[in-house]
Scaffold this motif. Structure first.
Motif, PDB file in Angstrom:
ATOM      1  N   TYR A 148       0.809  -0.919   0.069  1.00  0.00           N
ATOM      2  CA  TYR A 148       0.179   0.032  -0.017  1.00  0.00           C
ATOM      3  C   TYR A 148       0.826   1.283  -0.018  1.00  0.00           C
ATOM      4  CZ  TYR A 148      -2.982   3.616   1.477  1.00  0.00           C
ATOM      5  OH  TYR A 148      -3.790   5.067   1.567  1.00  0.00           O
ATOM      6  N   HIS A 190      -6.795   5.623  -5.581  1.00  0.00           N
ATOM      7  CA  HIS A 190      -7.050   5.695  -4.045  1.00  0.00           C
ATOM      8  C   HIS A 190      -8.372   5.928  -3.379  1.00  0.00           C
ATOM      9  CE1 HIS A 190      -2.669   5.723  -4.536  1.00  0.00           C
ATOM     10  NE2 HIS A 190      -2.460   5.040  -3.384  1.00  0.00           N
ATOM     11  N   THR A 210      -3.926  -3.586  -4.678  1.00  0.00           N
ATOM     12  CA  THR A 210      -3.133  -3.364  -3.262  1.00  0.00           C
ATOM     13  C   THR A 210      -2.359  -2.085  -3.088  1.00  0.00           C
ATOM     14  OG1 THR A 210      -2.837  -5.827  -3.750  1.00  0.00           O
ATOM     15  CG2 THR A 210      -1.598  -4.840  -2.204  1.00  0.00           C
ATOM     16  N   SER A 227      -3.133   0.842  -3.972  1.00  0.00           N
ATOM     17  CA  SER A 227      -4.193   2.054  -3.694  1.00  0.00           C
ATOM     18  C   SER A 227      -4.947   1.536  -2.681  1.00  0.00           C
ATOM     19  CB  SER A 227      -4.936   2.200  -4.900  1.00  0.00           C
ATOM     20  OG  SER A 227      -5.714   1.374  -5.112  1.00  0.00           O
ATOM     21  N   THR A 228      -5.071   0.544  -1.908  1.00  0.00           N
ATOM     22  CA  THR A 228      -6.264   0.218  -0.941  1.00  0.00           C
ATOM     23  C   THR A 228      -5.352  -0.128   0.472  1.00  0.00           C
ATOM     24  OG1 THR A 228      -7.473  -0.654  -2.697  1.00  0.00           O
ATOM     25  CG2 THR A 228      -8.297  -1.277  -0.398  1.00  0.00           C
ATOM     26  N   PRO A 229      -5.787   0.544   1.596  1.00  0.00           N
ATOM     27  CA  PRO A 229      -5.181  -0.255   2.892  1.00  0.00           C
ATOM     28  C   PRO A 229      -5.865  -1.443   3.365  1.00  0.00           C
ATOM     29  CG  PRO A 229      -5.904   1.913   3.035  1.00  0.00           C
ATOM     30  CD  PRO A 229      -6.367   1.564   1.839  1.00  0.00           C
TER      31      PRO A 229
END
Length: 195
Positions: free
Chosen positions: A6, A14, A107, A109-111
């Protein structure tokens, strides 16, 4: 050691909800397997590479994550080329590269907590058959312990090399399996204790 991919940012990718990104990733995966046109697969690879670039990952960190995948892709491509021909091998490689790139963009752009929450919400309608909280916990444990297993592998490999054992498979695998099973037992006991 593997690390989370991330990368914080303020791009449109995002800002999209995690559930939408995961849903689009699943749809893209199904679409890629239905697509057999070489030009379409090539465009999908370019689109995936563009999405990864938009997330602005650090090149060295990204390389550490993909170098193992490249070896696997090469092996799959060689086997497919031997078994089914060059055209089939190129299609498999392009499809796999596009799917890996799209998954990497999600992955990047995403926590992880947002992904786990999205998985839990997405499985809520199936709660009669599947416990969404358990599935989310399983994903969380995988994300947590795959890097730890890799770290253990690196430590064992260095220790065995110091003892002069080199890359003997049994000298690496047996201690790694023992450590992994011991850690799994500790985690299982902790989960049981907390119910």
């Amino acid at each position: 050691m593997m690390e989370p991919l991330y990368t914080p940012g303020d791009t449109l990718l995002h800002r999209l909800p995690a559930g939408l990104k995961l849903g689009l990733l699943m749809a893209a995966g199904a679409g890629l397997f239905a697509l057999n046109d070489a030009r379409g697969l090539g465009l999908a690879c370019l689109a995936a590479a563009g999405l990864v670039a938009v997330c602005r990952p650090r090149p060295a960190r990204l390389w550490r994550q993909v170098r193992g995948l490249l070896l696997i892709l090469a092996a799959v491509g060689l086997f497919t080329g031997w078994a089914q021909g060059l055209e089939a091998a190129l299609a498999v490689l392009a499809r796999s590269a596009a799917l890996i790139g799209l998954a990497m963009a999600v992955t990047l752009s995403t926590p992880v907590p947002a992904m786990l929450t999205a998985i839990e919400r997405g499985l809520a309608p199936l709660s009669r058959w599947v416990d969404p909280a358990r599935v989310s916990l399983a994903f969380a444990l995988c994300l947590r312990f795959v890097p730890e297993i890799w770290h253990n592998y690196q430590e064992i490999r260095e220790a065995q090399a110091a003892r002069g054992l080199g890359h003997h498979p049994l000298a690496l695998l047996v201690p790694l399996i023992v450590r992994t099973l011991k850690r799994a037992e500790e985690v299982a006991q902790a989960i049981d204790a907390r119910s």
